[in-house]
Design a protein around this motif. Structure first.
Motif, PDB file in Angstrom:
ATOM      1  N   ASP A  45       0.825  -1.209   0.000  1.00  0.00           N
ATOM      2  CA  ASP A  45       0.000   0.000   0.000  1.00  0.00           C
ATOM      3  C   ASP A  45       0.860   1.261   0.000  1.00  0.00           C
ATOM      4  OD1 ASP A  45      -2.634   1.282   0.180  1.00  0.00           O
ATOM      5  OD2 ASP A  45      -1.980   1.887   2.188  1.00  0.00           O
ATOM      6  N   LYS A  46       2.044   1.152   0.594  1.00  0.00           N
ATOM      7  CA  LYS A  46       2.947   2.302   0.714  1.00  0.00           C
ATOM      8  C   LYS A  46       4.177   2.119  -0.189  1.00  0.00           C
ATOM      9  CE  LYS A  46       0.643   4.339   4.094  1.00  0.00           C
ATOM     10  NZ  LYS A  46       0.007   5.671   3.937  1.00  0.00           N
ATOM     11  N   ALA A  47       3.955   1.650  -1.397  1.00  0.00           N
ATOM     12  CA  ALA A  47       5.064   1.484  -2.334  1.00  0.00           C
ATOM     13  C   ALA A  47       5.770   2.825  -2.520  1.00  0.00           C
ATOM     14  CB  ALA A  47       4.541   0.956  -3.665  1.00  0.00           C
ATOM     15  N   VAL A  48       7.091   2.778  -2.572  1.00  0.00           N
ATOM     16  CA  VAL A  48       7.920   3.986  -2.493  1.00  0.00           C
ATOM     17  C   VAL A  48       8.152   4.622  -3.867  1.00  0.00           C
ATOM     18  CG1 VAL A  48      10.186   4.844  -1.795  1.00  0.00           C
ATOM     19  CG2 VAL A  48       9.054   3.073  -0.431  1.00  0.00           C
ATOM     20  N   PRO A  49       7.717   5.878  -4.051  1.00  0.00           N
ATOM     21  CA  PRO A  49       7.995   6.579  -5.304  1.00  0.00           C
ATOM     22  C   PRO A  49       9.453   7.038  -5.337  1.00  0.00           C
ATOM     23  CG  PRO A  49       6.851   8.040  -3.792  1.00  0.00           C
ATOM     24  CD  PRO A  49       6.930   6.695  -3.113  1.00  0.00           C
ATOM     25  N   TYR A  50      10.010   7.126  -6.528  1.00  0.00           N
ATOM     26  CA  TYR A  50      11.439   7.416  -6.619  1.00  0.00           C
ATOM     27  C   TYR A  50      11.784   8.117  -7.929  1.00  0.00           C
ATOM     28  CZ  TYR A  50      11.461   3.333  -9.707  1.00  0.00           C
ATOM     29  OH  TYR A  50      11.195   2.458 -10.723  1.00  0.00           O
ATOM     30  N   VAL A  51      13.010   8.634  -7.955  1.00  0.00           N
ATOM     31  CA  VAL A  51      13.587   9.224  -9.156  1.00  0.00           C
ATOM     32  C   VAL A  51      14.877   8.466  -9.447  1.00  0.00           C
ATOM     33  CG1 VAL A  51      14.703  11.292 -10.103  1.00  0.00           C
ATOM     34  CG2 VAL A  51      12.592  11.513  -8.783  1.00  0.00           C
ATOM     35  N   ILE A  52      15.133   8.194 -10.710  1.00  0.00           N
ATOM     36  CA  ILE A  52      16.384   7.536 -11.100  1.00  0.00           C
ATOM     37  C   ILE A  52      17.423   8.627 -11.334  1.00  0.00           C
ATOM     38  CG2 ILE A  52      17.509   5.988 -12.733  1.00  0.00           C
ATOM     39  CD1 ILE A  52      14.662   4.934 -13.437  1.00  0.00           C
ATOM     40  N   GLY A  53      18.522   8.544 -10.572  1.00  0.00           N
ATOM     41  CA  GLY A  53      19.557   9.559 -10.649  1.00  0.00           C
ATOM     42  C   GLY A  53      20.820   9.071 -11.328  1.00  0.00           C
ATOM     43  N   PRO A  54      21.903   9.847 -11.209  1.00  0.00           N
ATOM     44  CA  PRO A  54      23.190   9.469 -11.816  1.00  0.00           C
ATOM     45  C   PRO A  54      23.614   8.059 -11.395  1.00  0.00           C
ATOM     46  CG  PRO A  54      23.282  11.710 -10.984  1.00  0.00           C
ATOM     47  CD  PRO A  54      21.970  11.137 -10.520  1.00  0.00           C
ATOM     48  N   LYS A  55      24.265   7.362 -12.319  1.00  0.00           N
ATOM     49  CA  LYS A  55      24.690   5.972 -12.123  1.00  0.00           C
ATOM     50  C   LYS A  55      23.497   5.058 -11.839  1.00  0.00           C
ATOM     51  CE  LYS A  55      29.285   7.255 -10.482  1.00  0.00           C
ATOM     52  NZ  LYS A  55      30.290   7.148  -9.405  1.00  0.00           N
ATOM     53  N   ARG A  56      22.304   5.514 -12.231  1.00  0.00           N
ATOM     54  CA  ARG A  56      21.040   4.779 -12.094  1.00  0.00           C
ATOM     55  C   ARG A  56      20.718   4.438 -10.636  1.00  0.00           C
ATOM     56  NH1 ARG A  56      18.644   4.578 -16.490  1.00  0.00           N
ATOM     57  NH2 ARG A  56      16.971   3.270 -15.671  1.00  0.00           N
ATOM     58  N   ARG A  57      21.213   5.271  -9.731  1.00  0.00           N
ATOM     59  CA  ARG A  57      20.855   5.107  -8.324  1.00  0.00           C
ATOM     60  C   ARG A  57      19.423   5.584  -8.126  1.00  0.00           C
ATOM     61  NH1 ARG A  57      26.589   7.396  -6.487  1.00  0.00           N
ATOM     62  NH2 ARG A  57      27.723   5.434  -6.316  1.00  0.00           N
ATOM     63  N   LEU A  58      18.741   4.981  -7.154  1.00  0.00           N
ATOM     64  CA  LEU A  58      17.346   5.319  -6.890  1.00  0.00           C
ATOM     65  C   LEU A  58      17.253   6.271  -5.699  1.00  0.00           C
ATOM     66  CD1 LEU A  58      15.668   1.819  -7.355  1.00  0.00           C
ATOM     67  CD2 LEU A  58      16.289   3.523  -9.085  1.00  0.00           C
ATOM     68  N   TYR A  59      16.531   7.367  -5.896  1.00  0.00           N
ATOM     69  CA  TYR A  59      16.349   8.390  -4.862  1.00  0.00           C
ATOM     70  C   TYR A  59      14.873   8.428  -4.478  1.00  0.00           C
ATOM     71  CZ  TYR A  59      21.071   9.967  -5.874  1.00  0.00           C
ATOM     72  OH  TYR A  59      22.432  10.036  -6.019  1.00  0.00           O
ATOM     73  N   ILE A  60      14.574   8.092  -3.224  1.00  0.00           N
ATOM     74  CA  ILE A  60      13.170   8.043  -2.793  1.00  0.00           C
ATOM     75  C   ILE A  60      12.664   9.448  -2.485  1.00  0.00           C
ATOM     76  CG2 ILE A  60      13.335   5.674  -1.998  1.00  0.00           C
ATOM     77  CD1 ILE A  60      13.481   6.692   0.871  1.00  0.00           C
ATOM     78  N   ILE A  61      11.451   9.744  -2.903  1.00  0.00           N
ATOM     79  CA  ILE A  61      10.903  11.084  -2.704  1.00  0.00           C
ATOM     80  C   ILE A  61       9.733  11.091  -1.725  1.00  0.00           C
ATOM     81  CG2 ILE A  61      11.739  11.984  -4.898  1.00  0.00           C
ATOM     82  CD1 ILE A  61       8.983  11.463  -6.080  1.00  0.00           C
ATOM     83  N   ASP A  62       9.495   9.965  -1.076  1.00  0.00           N
ATOM     84  CA  ASP A  62       8.470   9.870  -0.035  1.00  0.00           C
ATOM     85  C   ASP A  62       8.729   8.582   0.754  1.00  0.00           C
ATOM     86  OD1 ASP A  62       6.305  10.526   1.514  1.00  0.00           O
ATOM     87  OD2 ASP A  62       4.791  10.177  -0.031  1.00  0.00           O
ATOM     88  N   HIS A  63       8.061   8.466   1.896  1.00  0.00           N
ATOM     89  CA  HIS A  63       8.109   7.261   2.740  1.00  0.00           C
ATOM     90  C   HIS A  63       9.469   7.011   3.404  1.00  0.00           C
ATOM     91  CE1 HIS A  63       4.117   6.626   1.478  1.00  0.00           C
ATOM     92  NE2 HIS A  63       4.357   6.015   0.331  1.00  0.00           N
ATOM     93  N   HIS A  64      10.192   8.088   3.703  1.00  0.00           N
ATOM     94  CA  HIS A  64      11.429   7.932   4.476  1.00  0.00           C
ATOM     95  C   HIS A  64      11.128   7.364   5.867  1.00  0.00           C
ATOM     96  CE1 HIS A  64      12.684  10.832   1.394  1.00  0.00           C
ATOM     97  NE2 HIS A  64      13.946  10.535   1.679  1.00  0.00           N
ATOM     98  N   HIS A  65      10.045   7.839   6.489  1.00  0.00           N
ATOM     99  CA  HIS A  65       9.688   7.363   7.831  1.00  0.00           C
ATOM    100  C   HIS A  65       9.299   5.887   7.795  1.00  0.00           C
ATOM    101  CE1 HIS A  65       9.523  11.696   8.462  1.00  0.00           C
ATOM    102  NE2 HIS A  65       9.602  11.460   9.761  1.00  0.00           N
TER     103      HIS A  65
END
Length: 199
Positions: A45-65
Motif C-alpha cells: 500500500d505504501k510502495a515507495v515513489p522514486y527518481v532515477i539519478g546518476p549511475k542509475r541510483r534510486l532516490y526516494i521522494i516519499d516514505h522515508h519514515h
C-alpha cells in the motif's frame, strides 16, 4: 494482484536530511502488532515513489519514515512504487539542481538552514531527528489540511520553529501543539500547503 518490485532499503538514497524519530517509533510500534501478511499489505500500500539519478541510483521522494520504521522492526526491504522521473543522464550537481527545482528534495536542516544536497546521507538510517517535523505531523488535520505535497510536514515544521523554542517542544508538547494550531491560522501561513485560513 499488482506486481511489485521488492528492493533493499539500503539501495535507496534519501532526499532529505532529517525525519521525525517519534513518528518513526510510533509507526514501528504499530508494525510490531502486524502479522507478516498484514505487514506485506502495508508495504504494498505504501510502495515507495522514486527518481532515477546518476549511475542509475534510486532516490526516494516519499516514505522515508516508513523505511526507517521497517528497519527498526527488522524488515530490510520495501516495494518500489512509481518512477517519477529518469534523470540518470545528468551529473550529480545538475541532478540535485533539478530535484530542488521540482521540489523533490528537502536539504534543510533541523535549524532551518539550507545545506548542500550532497550532504544528504546515503541511507535512511543516517537521517537525524527533527522534532519540528514531529510537531507538524502531530497537528496535521487540525492546524492544516493533509495534501499530497512533498515535504509538507517539513514546511509547516520550519514555520512553527519561528514561533517557539526547542525547549517548549521538549518540556510541554501539548502547549506546543496548541500554539502550532493557533499560528497556523495566521495570514503569514497562507502560502503553506494545506492552509485552512482563519477559523
Amino acid at each position: 494482484m499488482a506486481d511489485f518490485t521488492e528492493i533493499d532499503i539500503a539501495a535507496l538514497n534519501p532526499t532529505q536530511l532529517t525525519l521525525g524519530l517519534q513518528e518513526v517509533e510510533r509507526r514501528a510500534a504499530q508494525m510490531r502488532k502486524l502479522s507478516q501478511r498484514e505487514l506485506r499489505a502495508l508495504k504494498e500500500d505504501k510502495a515507495v515513489p522514486y527518481v532515477i539519478g546518476p549511475k542509475r541510483r534510486l532516490y526516494i521522494i516519499d516514505h522515508h519514515h516508513l523505511c526507517r520504521a521497517l528497519l527498526a522492526v527488522g524488515e530490510e526491504t520495501v516495494f518500489l512504487g512509481e518512477a517519477r522521473a529518469d534523470w540518470s543522464d545528468l551529473d550529480l550537481k545538475a541532478f540535485w539542481h533539478r530535484m530542488e527545482t521540482e521540489g523533490l528534495c528537502w536539504p534543510i536542516d533541523v535549524d532551518g538552514n539550507r545545506r548542500p544536497c550532497v550532504k544528504i546521507p546515503a541511507h535512511v538510517s543516517a537521517l537525524t531527528d527533527n522534532p519540528w517535523r514531529t510537531l507538524a505531523r502531530g497537528v496535521r488535520g487540525m492546524a492544516y489540511a493533509n495534501e499530497d505535497t512533498p515535504f509538507q510536514e517539513f514546511m509547516w515544521g520550519n514555520y512553527y520553529r519561528s514561533f517557539m523554542t526547542t525547549r517548549l517542544l521538549e518540556t510541554d508538547i501539548v502547549m506546543a501543539e496548541k500554539l502550532a494550531i493557533k499560528v497556523s491560522l495566521l495570514d503569514e501561513a497562507q502560502d503553506l500547503p494545506g492552509y485552512l485560513g482563519k477559523a
